[in-house]
Design a protein around this motif. Structure first.
Motif, short mmCIF file in Angstrom:
data_model
loop_
_atom_site.label_atom_id
_atom_site.label_comp_id
_atom_site.label_asym_id
_atom_site.label_seq_id
_atom_site.Cartn_x
_atom_site.Cartn_y
_atom_site.Cartn_z
N GLY A 16 19.90 -9.20 -36.09
CA GLY A 16 21.28 -9.65 -36.03
C GLY A 16 21.41 -11.16 -35.93
N HIS A 17 20.61 -11.76 -35.05
CA HIS A 17 20.77 -13.20 -34.82
C HIS A 17 20.19 -14.02 -35.97
N GLU A 18 19.53 -13.37 -36.90
CA GLU A 18 18.98 -14.08 -38.06
C GLU A 18 19.77 -13.68 -39.32
N TRP B 226 22.85 1.46 -35.91
CA TRP B 226 21.73 2.37 -36.12
C TRP B 226 22.06 3.83 -35.80
N ASN B 227 23.25 4.12 -35.32
CA ASN B 227 23.46 5.50 -34.85
C ASN B 227 23.69 6.50 -35.97
N TYR B 228 24.39 6.05 -37.03
CA TYR B 228 24.49 6.85 -38.26
C TYR B 228 24.21 5.86 -39.40
N ARG C 298 31.74 -11.82 -31.89
CA ARG C 298 31.06 -12.92 -32.59
C ARG C 298 31.47 -12.98 -34.05
N MET C 299 31.74 -11.83 -34.64
CA MET C 299 32.13 -11.82 -36.06
C MET C 299 33.38 -12.69 -36.26
N LEU C 300 34.32 -12.57 -35.32
CA LEU C 300 35.55 -13.36 -35.43
C LEU C 300 35.22 -14.84 -35.29
N GLU D 285 34.76 -2.44 -36.58
CA GLU D 285 34.79 -1.05 -36.09
C GLU D 285 33.85 -1.04 -34.89
N LEU D 286 34.39 -0.95 -33.68
CA LEU D 286 33.58 -1.27 -32.50
C LEU D 286 33.41 -0.07 -31.57
N GLY D 287 33.11 -0.38 -30.33
CA GLY D 287 32.70 0.66 -29.38
C GLY D 287 33.85 1.51 -28.86
N GLY D 288 33.49 2.47 -28.02
CA GLY D 288 34.51 3.36 -27.47
C GLY D 288 34.11 3.89 -26.10
N LYS D 289 35.10 4.41 -25.41
CA LYS D 289 34.87 5.09 -24.13
C LYS D 289 35.95 6.16 -24.07
N GLY E 272 32.57 -6.35 -43.39
CA GLY E 272 32.85 -5.03 -42.83
C GLY E 272 31.81 -4.80 -41.76
N PHE E 273 32.23 -4.86 -40.52
CA PHE E 273 31.27 -4.76 -39.42
C PHE E 273 31.48 -3.47 -38.64
N THR E 274 30.41 -2.75 -38.37
CA THR E 274 30.45 -1.66 -37.40
C THR E 274 29.36 -1.94 -36.39
N GLY E 275 29.74 -1.94 -35.11
CA GLY E 275 28.76 -2.22 -34.07
C GLY E 275 29.45 -2.37 -32.73
N ALA F 3 28.27 -6.33 -45.42
CA ALA F 3 28.38 -5.13 -44.57
C ALA F 3 27.28 -5.18 -43.51
N ILE F 4 27.68 -5.12 -42.26
CA ILE F 4 26.71 -5.17 -41.16
C ILE F 4 26.91 -3.90 -40.34
N VAL F 5 25.88 -3.09 -40.25
CA VAL F 5 26.07 -1.74 -39.69
C VAL F 5 25.07 -1.43 -38.57
P1 NAD Z 1 25.23 -4.04 -32.35
O1 NAD Z 1 26.54 -4.69 -32.25
O2 NAD Z 1 24.15 -4.46 -31.45
O3 NAD Z 1 24.63 -4.24 -33.83
C1 NAD Z 1 25.35 -3.84 -34.96
C2 NAD Z 1 24.85 -4.63 -36.16
O4 NAD Z 1 25.12 -6.01 -35.92
C3 NAD Z 1 23.34 -4.54 -36.38
O5 NAD Z 1 23.08 -4.54 -37.77
C4 NAD Z 1 22.83 -5.80 -35.74
O6 NAD Z 1 21.61 -6.26 -36.29
C5 NAD Z 1 23.95 -6.77 -36.06
N1 NAD Z 1 24.01 -7.91 -35.14
C6 NAD Z 1 23.58 -7.96 -33.86
N2 NAD Z 1 23.76 -9.20 -33.37
C7 NAD Z 1 24.30 -9.94 -34.35
C8 NAD Z 1 24.69 -11.29 -34.44
N3 NAD Z 1 24.57 -12.13 -33.43
N4 NAD Z 1 25.23 -11.71 -35.61
C9 NAD Z 1 25.36 -10.86 -36.66
N5 NAD Z 1 24.98 -9.58 -36.63
C10 NAD Z 1 24.46 -9.12 -35.49
O7 NAD Z 1 25.50 -2.49 -32.24
P2 NAD Z 1 24.45 -1.31 -32.29
O8 NAD Z 1 23.75 -1.24 -30.99
O9 NAD Z 1 23.65 -1.40 -33.53
O10 NAD Z 1 25.42 -0.05 -32.48
C11 NAD Z 1 26.07 0.57 -31.44
C12 NAD Z 1 27.52 0.15 -31.38
O11 NAD Z 1 28.18 0.46 -32.61
C13 NAD Z 1 28.27 0.90 -30.31
O12 NAD Z 1 29.08 0.01 -29.60
C14 NAD Z 1 29.13 1.88 -31.10
O13 NAD Z 1 30.28 2.31 -30.44
C15 NAD Z 1 29.44 1.09 -32.31
N6 NAD Z 1 29.86 1.95 -33.42
C16 NAD Z 1 31.18 1.94 -33.77
C17 NAD Z 1 31.64 2.77 -34.79
C18 NAD Z 1 33.09 2.77 -35.22
O14 NAD Z 1 33.39 3.26 -36.30
N7 NAD Z 1 34.00 2.23 -34.42
C19 NAD Z 1 30.74 3.61 -35.45
C20 NAD Z 1 29.40 3.60 -35.05
C21 NAD Z 1 28.97 2.76 -34.04
#
Ligand code: NAD
Length: 502
Positions: A228-230, A171-173, A255-257, A271-275, A245-248, A167-169
């Motif tokens: 993230g990069h480590e 910082w917002n929640y 990159r996850m793919l 689970e990714l970004g939005g606008k 399970g990735f949210t970010g 699980a990679i999550v």
């Molecule tokens: P981010 O993608 O920078 O980082 C998310 C996680 O991925 C962190 O734990 C980070 O350390 C890790 N990560 C970063 N680079 C990596 C790499 N190269 N390899 C593996 N892991 C890596 O996102 P963020 O700035 O932490 O969070 C904000 C983003 O999250 C926004 O785009 C937001 O919309 C999204 N988000 C989406 C949801 C959803 O449910 N769709 C919910 C909350 C946040």
């Protein structure tokens, strides 16, 4: 504006917590460890720029160790093999421990990433507890299937845990996003390695301790903080991880793919970004409520919400009055001390995020949008990260502030004339997470909600949320669904067992 007041109750609690010291070591196989190479990183509070903890900087060797521990726990079935009712008991106890630790967890969250303590207490902690409890309670109520085969055979369709979940999550929640993965993944019998964001690692470590106290066997839930990069890359590339399970961000989701295709084709759920577009028609009969919700939902969590309604589409006939109302509603969201229980908008997560947000504000001005509120940093002498809530009028959908996710308190108002134009603008986005429509014309509300291409559409509100409904997006907002029973699809595999009946 309310500057940080060191005399407040939550400042006193924070001082007490920091005086005791926050344990930043990773948690693997039920025990706390330093990183294998001893490396640490500073955990900086965006409230005032103070270093509040030094945290283990996990890397490949630490991820290997955590995955080994998770695999061993899965292989000997110490968790997956427990009767469902017993797993339920542990998860319900885990949820109770979260509730009992409410003040401490909320404080960690606020200190770590700057959200108002009020919200951490009333939303993040209870929602995390409810999530874990809800999945815990589901464990002994879900049945498998028997296929309608001829009498000569029996075919069982059963759900099996996938195994080791990474699980990679973000910082917002921090705690809630972790819980959305942990709840269904653990309930289904998997072992988990959680990599919290390097910007907010503290609550995840505490969560893992609470899970142990609640009776979760050692090795089932491991936390490796790091970058993230480590640590993140090592986890996503690991040959012995079965699903991520990735949210970010969408950038890292891509990159996850790639990591999956370069390793073991592990399942990736993004689970990714939005606008998100929030469309207000002139026929809506309570425009004050629409405006208040547009502002409240946008500036909640400093605008650092994936589903923030950051593109506000307003019908031309009412636009002047509506924008005036938005500007009037913005000042109560002036940034203030996150540890003050009266604060509605706190600190952005770090200096990088502040620079990103200020860069977008400048881009909006440069591209010709009209700033009607905010547009500047605030509380700079605090040493923290504060940006005034900002409203742009006259935004075109081809401007960067309309196309790119800012992830800060910046609202872009786009004017439209007709329903068809509104739908076209709303759907003209790389993202498709949430959308909103406000209309007192039932036909129109239904028509537009059907036409909006998003994972969730809100009609005449934007705030409804519950663990019982799926959360996720279409297009570049991702593919998986967190929450609800549908989340089990990510953390289980369907298995067919054929039997010949004599
Ligand atoms: P981010 O993608 O920078 O980082 C998310 C996680 O991925 C962190 O734990 C980070 O350390 C890790 N990560 C970063 N680079 C990596 C790499 N190269 N390899 C593996 N892991 C890596 O996102 P963020 O700035 O932490 O969070 C904000 C983003 O999250 C926004 O785009 C937001 O919309 C999204 N988000 C989406 C949801 C959803 O449910 N769709 C919910 C909350 C946040």
């Amino acid at each position: 504006m309310n500057a940080p007041n060191p005399q407040g109750l939550w400042h006193a609690r924070a001082a007490d917590l920091l005086a005791r010291g926050i344990d930043g070591r990773m948690l693997i196989d039920g025990h706390r460890y330093n990183a294998t190479d001893g490396d640490l990183f500073d955990c900086v509070s965006p409230i005032d720029g103070r270093v509040i903890a030094r945290v283990a900087r996990g890397k490949q060797a630490d991820i290997d160790r955590a995955v080994q521990s998770a695999r061993a726990a899965f292989a000997d079935r110490r968790w997956a093999g427990m009767p469902p009712a017993a797993r339920k008991k542990v998860l319900v106890a885990f949820a109770e421990r979260i509730r009992a630790a409410r003040d401490e967890l909320a404080l960690l969250e606020t200190l770590d990433m700057g959200k108002p303590i009020k919200n951490a207490l009333s939303a993040d902690v209870p929602a995390a507890a409810r999530c874990i409890q809800w999945y815990g309670e589901a464990v002994d109520k879900i049945y498998d299937e028997v296929a309608p085969t001829p009498d000569s055979a029996l075919a069982l369709i059963t759900r099996q845990p996938v195994g080791v979940v990474g699980a990679i999550v973000p910082w917002n929640y921090p705690m809630l996003m972790a819980s959305w993965k942990l709840g269904p993944a653990l309930a289904a019998g998997n072992s988990v390695v959680l990599k919290p964001s390097e910007k907010s690692p503290l609550s995840a470590l505490r969560l893992a301790e609470l899970a142990l106290e609640a009776g979760l066997p050692e090795g089932v839930f491991n936390v490796v903080p790091g970058f993230g990069h480590e640590a993140g890359e090592a986890l996503a590339l690991h040959m012995d991880v079965d699903a991520i399970g990735f949210t970010g961000s969408t950038r890292i989701g891509r990159r996850m793919l790639d990591y999956s295709s370069r390793s073991n084709l592990k399942r990736v759920y993004n689970e990714l970004g939005g606008k998100s577009a929030n469309v207000v028609f002139a026929d809506f009969d309570d425009l004050d409520r629409a405006a208040a919700t547009a502002i409240g939902s946008m500036f909640y969590n400093q605008g650092e919400s994936c589903n923030a309604p950051s593109r506000l589409l307003v019908q031309e006939d009412i636009a002047d009055a509506f924008v005036k109302r938005l500007a009037e509603l913005t000042p109560p969201y002036a940034p203030a001390d996150p540890l003050d229980p009266g604060t509605a908008l706190g600190a952005l997560v770090d200096e990088t995020q502040t620079k990103t947000v200020m860069g977008y504000i400048q881009a909006g001005i440069d591209e010709g949008a009209h700033c009607v509120a905010g547009g500047c940093r605030a509380l700079e002498s605090s040493g923290g990260q504060y940006v005034a809530p900002t409203v742009f009028d006259g935004v075109r959908n081809d401007m960067r502030i309309a196309r790119e996710e800012i992830f800060g308190p910046v609202l872009s108002v786009i004017r439209f004339k007709t329903e068809a134009e509104a739908v076209a603008i709303a759907n003209d986005s790389a993202y498709g997470l949430h959308a909103g429509v406000w209309s007192s014309n039932l036909d129109r509300a239904v028509r537009v909600s059907r036409a909006l291409h998003a994972g969730t559409v809100h009609v005449n509100q934007y705030d409804e949320d519950d663990i019982t409904v799926p959360f996720g997006g279409v297009k570049q907002s991702g593919n998986g669904r967190d929450k609800s029973l549908h989340a089990f699809d990510k953390y289980t595999e369907l298995k067919t067992t054929w039997m010949r009946i004599g």
